[in-house]
Design an enzyme around this catalytic site. Sequence first.
Site, PDB file in Angstrom:
ATOM      1  N   GLY A  22      43.325  46.152  10.258  1.00 19.00           N
ATOM      2  CA  GLY A  22      42.561  46.311  11.496  1.00 19.00           C
ATOM      3  C   GLY A  22      43.045  47.518  12.275  1.00 19.00           C
ATOM      4  O   GLY A  22      44.241  47.780  12.341  1.00 19.00           O
ATOM      5  N   ASP A 114      51.020  43.196   8.426  1.00 17.18           N
ATOM      6  CA  ASP A 114      51.825  42.633   7.336  1.00 17.18           C
ATOM      7  C   ASP A 114      51.128  42.740   5.982  1.00 17.18           C
ATOM      8  O   ASP A 114      51.785  42.941   4.964  1.00 17.18           O
ATOM      9  CB  ASP A 114      52.285  41.207   7.652  1.00 17.18           C
ATOM     10  CG  ASP A 114      51.144  40.275   7.979  1.00 17.18           C
ATOM     11  OD1 ASP A 114      49.979  40.742   7.986  1.00 17.18           O
ATOM     12  OD2 ASP A 114      51.393  39.097   8.229  1.00 17.18           O
ATOM     13  N   THR A 137      49.162  47.007  15.121  1.00 19.90           N
ATOM     14  CA  THR A 137      48.268  45.854  15.261  1.00 19.90           C
ATOM     15  C   THR A 137      48.326  45.370  16.702  1.00 19.90           C
ATOM     16  O   THR A 137      49.405  45.368  17.307  1.00 19.90           O
ATOM     17  CB  THR A 137      48.639  44.689  14.323  1.00 19.90           C
ATOM     18  OG1 THR A 137      48.123  43.475  14.867  1.00 19.90           O
ATOM     19  CG2 THR A 137      50.136  44.534  14.182  1.00 19.90           C
ATOM     20  N   ASP A 139      48.117  42.476  17.711  1.00 17.86           N
ATOM     21  CA  ASP A 139      48.621  41.101  17.834  1.00 17.86           C
ATOM     22  C   ASP A 139      50.099  41.017  18.206  1.00 17.86           C
ATOM     23  O   ASP A 139      50.564  39.995  18.695  1.00 17.86           O
ATOM     24  CB  ASP A 139      48.391  40.339  16.523  1.00 17.86           C
ATOM     25  CG  ASP A 139      46.922  40.121  16.235  1.00 17.86           C
ATOM     26  OD1 ASP A 139      46.110  40.193  17.189  1.00 17.86           O
ATOM     27  OD2 ASP A 139      46.573  39.877  15.074  1.00 17.86           O
ATOM     28  N   ASP A 141      52.644  40.648  16.370  1.00 20.19           N
ATOM     29  CA  ASP A 141      53.181  39.462  15.711  1.00 20.19           C
ATOM     30  C   ASP A 141      54.051  39.805  14.514  1.00 20.19           C
ATOM     31  O   ASP A 141      54.191  38.994  13.597  1.00 20.19           O
ATOM     32  CB  ASP A 141      52.031  38.545  15.278  1.00 20.19           C
ATOM     33  CG  ASP A 141      51.063  39.245  14.335  1.00 20.19           C
ATOM     34  OD1 ASP A 141      51.192  40.465  14.144  1.00 20.19           O
ATOM     35  OD2 ASP A 141      50.183  38.574  13.793  1.00 20.19           O
ATOM     36  N   ARG A 183      44.520  35.557  15.751  1.00 15.98           N
ATOM     37  CA  ARG A 183      44.191  34.445  14.864  1.00 15.98           C
ATOM     38  C   ARG A 183      45.357  33.515  14.657  1.00 15.98           C
ATOM     39  O   ARG A 183      45.208  32.313  14.608  1.00 15.98           O
ATOM     40  CB  ARG A 183      43.687  34.989  13.521  1.00 15.98           C
ATOM     41  CG  ARG A 183      42.183  34.886  13.483  1.00 15.98           C
ATOM     42  CD  ARG A 183      41.578  35.435  12.229  1.00 15.98           C
ATOM     43  NE  ARG A 183      40.534  36.387  12.623  1.00 15.98           N
ATOM     44  CZ  ARG A 183      39.972  37.270  11.833  1.00 15.98           C
ATOM     45  NH1 ARG A 183      40.345  37.330  10.571  1.00 15.98           N
ATOM     46  NH2 ARG A 183      39.054  38.072  12.281  1.00 15.98           N
TER      47      ARG A 183
END
Lengths: 335, 335, 335, 335
Positions: A22, A114, A137, A139, A141, A183
């Site tokens: 993304g 990842d 990203t 996120d 994360d 997500r």
Amino acid sequence: MADTTIKKRGEIKKIGVLTSGGDAPGMNAAVRAVTRAALAKNLQVVGIMHGYQGMINGDIKDFEWGDVSGILHQGGTILKTARSSEFRTEEGRKKAYKNLVKHNVDALVVIGGDGTFMGASIFSKEFDIPVVGIPGTIDNDMYGTDYTIGYDTAQNTVIDAVDKIKDTASSHGRIFFVEVMGREAGLLALSSGIACGAEAIIIPEADSGKADLENFLARGYMSKKTSGVVLVAEGDKAGGALKLAERVTKDHPDLDVRVSILGHMQRGGTPTAFDRIAASQMGVASVEALLDDQKSVMIGLVNNKITHVPFNKTVKENRPINNDLLEIQKVLNLW
Amino acid sequence: MADTTIKKRGEIKKIGVLTSGGDAPGMNAAVRAVTRAALAKNLQVVGIMHGYQGMINGDIKDFEWGDVSGILHQGGTILKTARSSEFRTEEGRKKAYKNLVKHNVDALVVIGGDGTFMGASIFSKEFDIPVVGIPGTIDNDMYGTDYTIGYDTAQNTVIDAVDKIKDTASSHGRIFFVEVMGREAGLLALSSGIACGAEAIIIPEADSGKADLENFLARGYMSKKTSGVVLVAEGDKAGGALKLAERVTKDHPDLDVRVSILGHMQRGGTPTAFDRIAASQMGVASVEALLDDQKSVMIGLVNNKITHVPFNKTVKENRPINNDLLEIQKVLNLW
Amino acid sequence: MADTTIKKRGEIKKIGVLTSGGDAPGMNAAVRAVTRAALAKNLQVVGIMHGYQGMINGDIKDFEWGDVSGILHQGGTILKTARSSEFRTEEGRKKAYKNLVKHNVDALVVIGGDGTFMGASIFSKEFDIPVVGIPGTIDNDMYGTDYTIGYDTAQNTVIDAVDKIKDTASSHGRIFFVEVMGREAGLLALSSGIACGAEAIIIPEADSGKADLENFLARGYMSKKTSGVVLVAEGDKAGGALKLAERVTKDHPDLDVRVSILGHMQRGGTPTAFDRIAASQMGVASVEALLDDQKSVMIGLVNNKITHVPFNKTVKENRPINNDLLEIQKVLNLW
Amino acid sequence: MADTTIKKRGEIKKIGVLTSGGDAPGMNAAVRAVTRAALAKNLQVVGIMHGYQGMINGDIKDFEWGDVSGILHQGGTILKTARSSEFRTEEGRKKAYKNLVKHNVDALVVIGGDGTFMGASIFSKEFDIPVVGIPGTIDNDMYGTDYTIGYDTAQNTVIDAVDKIKDTASSHGRIFFVEVMGREAGLLALSSGIACGAEAIIIPEADSGKADLENFLARGYMSKKTSGVVLVAEGDKAGGALKLAERVTKDHPDLDVRVSILGHMQRGGTPTAFDRIAASQMGVASVEALLDDQKSVMIGLVNNKITHVPFNKTVKENRPINNDLLEIQKVLNLW
């Protein structure tokens, strides 16, 4: 033979850079930093288009200083990005490697999440080519880094949207369920929720959000406060903002409940100062790592210092949620 | 007797101001202008909270110069807004009138859309109280004015979001269907679509959008251009962005199609210069209209000049779509 | 012979587009519109770099559809701009004309201000080549059009900056003199001043601003309100914000007076929806005007309709200031 | 006796909060967090207006939950701020203390910079009243914390302005000297310069900027690149942007050199997510610190963790400049 060149580490002459997965704001700043840092070290650079798929297709361009001019402040990625199922096959990766050999590419910098690093890890082992990763990203994360590129911009995009929604919520006395990307990770929802004073934050990592929501609804009645904003991470087990709103509407039919799903605008936009700086730091560090004979590591930022995290670790572990922020949310928004 | 005071026009001493219907950025600028223009004319002013419902409930406050300080740049409405079913009943309106009499309010300025003006029209006739309206709605769909307050801000909010989405669309080679507010009117979708270079614009007023879309998809294949943005007005008969995207995905399964529904953030946010100025002009003009013995008229801006439009006209007629813009869309975005 | 081709109007086959004078946000949107409208009419297009100087130097490029992709939302001008003293000489213009002949350019669209149109007017007469102008300047001071491209963006940039400055002014109880661009015209200062609630607006076209300022200072003492913002057009005879601030400080040594000169950021930035749409409309209209055998006219927008204004008029006359706005300023900000 | 109450630590019942020194975006978020965290611990809260001067004047208000609603996203400070020369006298501080006793205030949270903490340090010793500080200044120049509240917003305001200026610089081929706040510290100029790709950064802490500038000018000639942006910290010994620009113009008369002094807009505006979150964390931590019997400490954020830094240290030491950023600047912007 080109092949040999690649295998001898420490003699890198030409690196390739790609973005994968993304897109995230700040990826262009990282591409620029990788390119210019490499050129400054007298390396040659190629840009590989469309992620791993472009490597397979041979969509590869020579990059000079000017090719990355004027992109520092642009969202998206000039290298384009894609997910490649072909790169998951041995045959696909072989094609990709042949293209690198053809262009005399000795080493790679891959910018993504990842999934990107997992692919890079396998590819690097199979063909003994050094690959360094940069976490890009929204996120945030990734294990091993405090920040990923794009996260700061995304949280500012979210609070900008929620500030607008609060104008309406407050003018009408409405409760908005605002769904934020993430997500598997609720960090974006959590930090944005703190930053915009959400009445409750519903994330997969903690159950307290639902209690906060009930609390808010219950107290809201008593105090006649019926306007508010609830941030919901899209990955929440409760099923997202729409499901939550439905349930609340059923239980509290007199409330004026609305839903807003912020969607893909969270991935775009001009990167913030923080994201541009982090991307610049990580881009320079990725080239230095390659020249320092590193491979299969992600560049991270921990406590404002550059770190090197083995790809295997980034793949296997997740970041724990910040409990302090959860506590702060409760103190500042419930009463 | 207070009643008599009200009936004698030309002797207005105290006006009330309220916002009603959906909120729109710039309503606060209008409230400020109404209040200060009235005070400058030595009138007294009350703010009526929560629209017509607050008038019924007697939720009425004296307003001084400072009560509208620091709100010019704020989205939403400090007077709050609501839809009132009680005001649709004669009994409700009687209660409202009694509260005006109680507070010695001689005249009203109501800020909202056509529903607001319809209520005002009936109320004004029933109780012979002069009411002047200011068009405040992001839809810009009122007969008799080139602009409604909030529209310019909304179109800038939309293009800001679509610019972000285009970063992602272009990086991934995706087609986005972006749904924009406008239940009965496509003007916001049309003008935003021009402003952000949408490949097609689907609005209820014109069928050409679907042809543009097919055209774009067909040519996209030939030229390998598969990234784009389609703006969809929520009121389109085709059923909104989700339905359209489903159909396109079915017909073109190889395309990467996404949907983004911009939602309520379009109603909020700091108003643009244009909306602040228009709201200031209309606010001042509404007070002047009352002092000029006007009633049951909406203040409009036509060709940058203040106009007075009978409520009846604003209720019964709609604005035609701008065909020139439809033509421009075709010329600039299809090829 | 190329020369002949140019002289026969109505047979335009290739047009050139350039930007000249000070840059303004939305110029790229106009360049895009000119290019695509021309291509849609089966004309060829060249982009002329660096304004008239590039025409003299032969800095001319073929433009296709894709050459103007992705620029709609970008500030500045991809064609670059410059002031050319050489173009003021007959010899310079001859060189320029020869380059047009060499590239088979039949007609020109020039985007800029009155200096740009004056040059175009002379050039068009000397070599009998049709030239149409598009008004691009943040000053909005062109006769014959309600808006020039860049003005709406500039006024939003100004109010965004002034909103920030007001945070500080109000927190500290300070009076800020904010200088806004506009060497000969005060419209930008006037409209921005209305939009941000300035306590006084000092512009060359009206003397009332200084009285407003004195009024504000005098009343400020009485009411203990010592925070405020005064907008000053850079072209004001009083000598700009610095001079004014000095004088006020001398007369009122107990006030905390500061100056902010907004400067060149007013010329840049992503164009607003309004500027993008106006630029698109004017760009399309400029090509249509050439095909309709027009020459030496500027495209204008009056009452939201396209008009054609002879260059001579744009050069000789100025726009009067909007007295209604001056009045509104007084009503809303003085008390 | 009230006096006694204050002296017994660990029995805090009512805290006062104030903002002092230059305002910074996020101060309101901190005021909100202090207030709500205290209320959540069953403490009472008063807001002290206009910094230490308001403490002297007794300008003190009871604060409830709702008094800090709707301010999280607002720039400036609802408590106002001021510099107080009277507080530098013993007599002034005595008056201030009496007012605290009168309002039963047991402890203070002061939000500001090093001057603020120096005053707090003296006051706390003189009257044995616990004071905790929160660093709020856009300069980010406090010892003992990675970030001060307002810094992240300021750097985003700067890059937003410089992005606009670059549109003009690039369109015209100009070199801009942009002056950024920071009387004694160049961090804001340095990080903003990285983030917007400045060709050189001139700060008081390092001499390399001038060499970079010469380098850029020298190479610019060779490569015909004459457009660029140089960031200058206002505190630079060379005398600021105006002086530098003068010198460069003298040495290189053919260059088109301009100056922009960003000024006070850098202090205002809606705070970023980062500043809102940091302010919330620090606000909560300041109340916890008081309840943990701390005094004369500033709350800091080091490596994303809350720290407590003795006032004496914040006063006496400065933060060193980040050499890594200086290096990155060179690699990415010089060639």
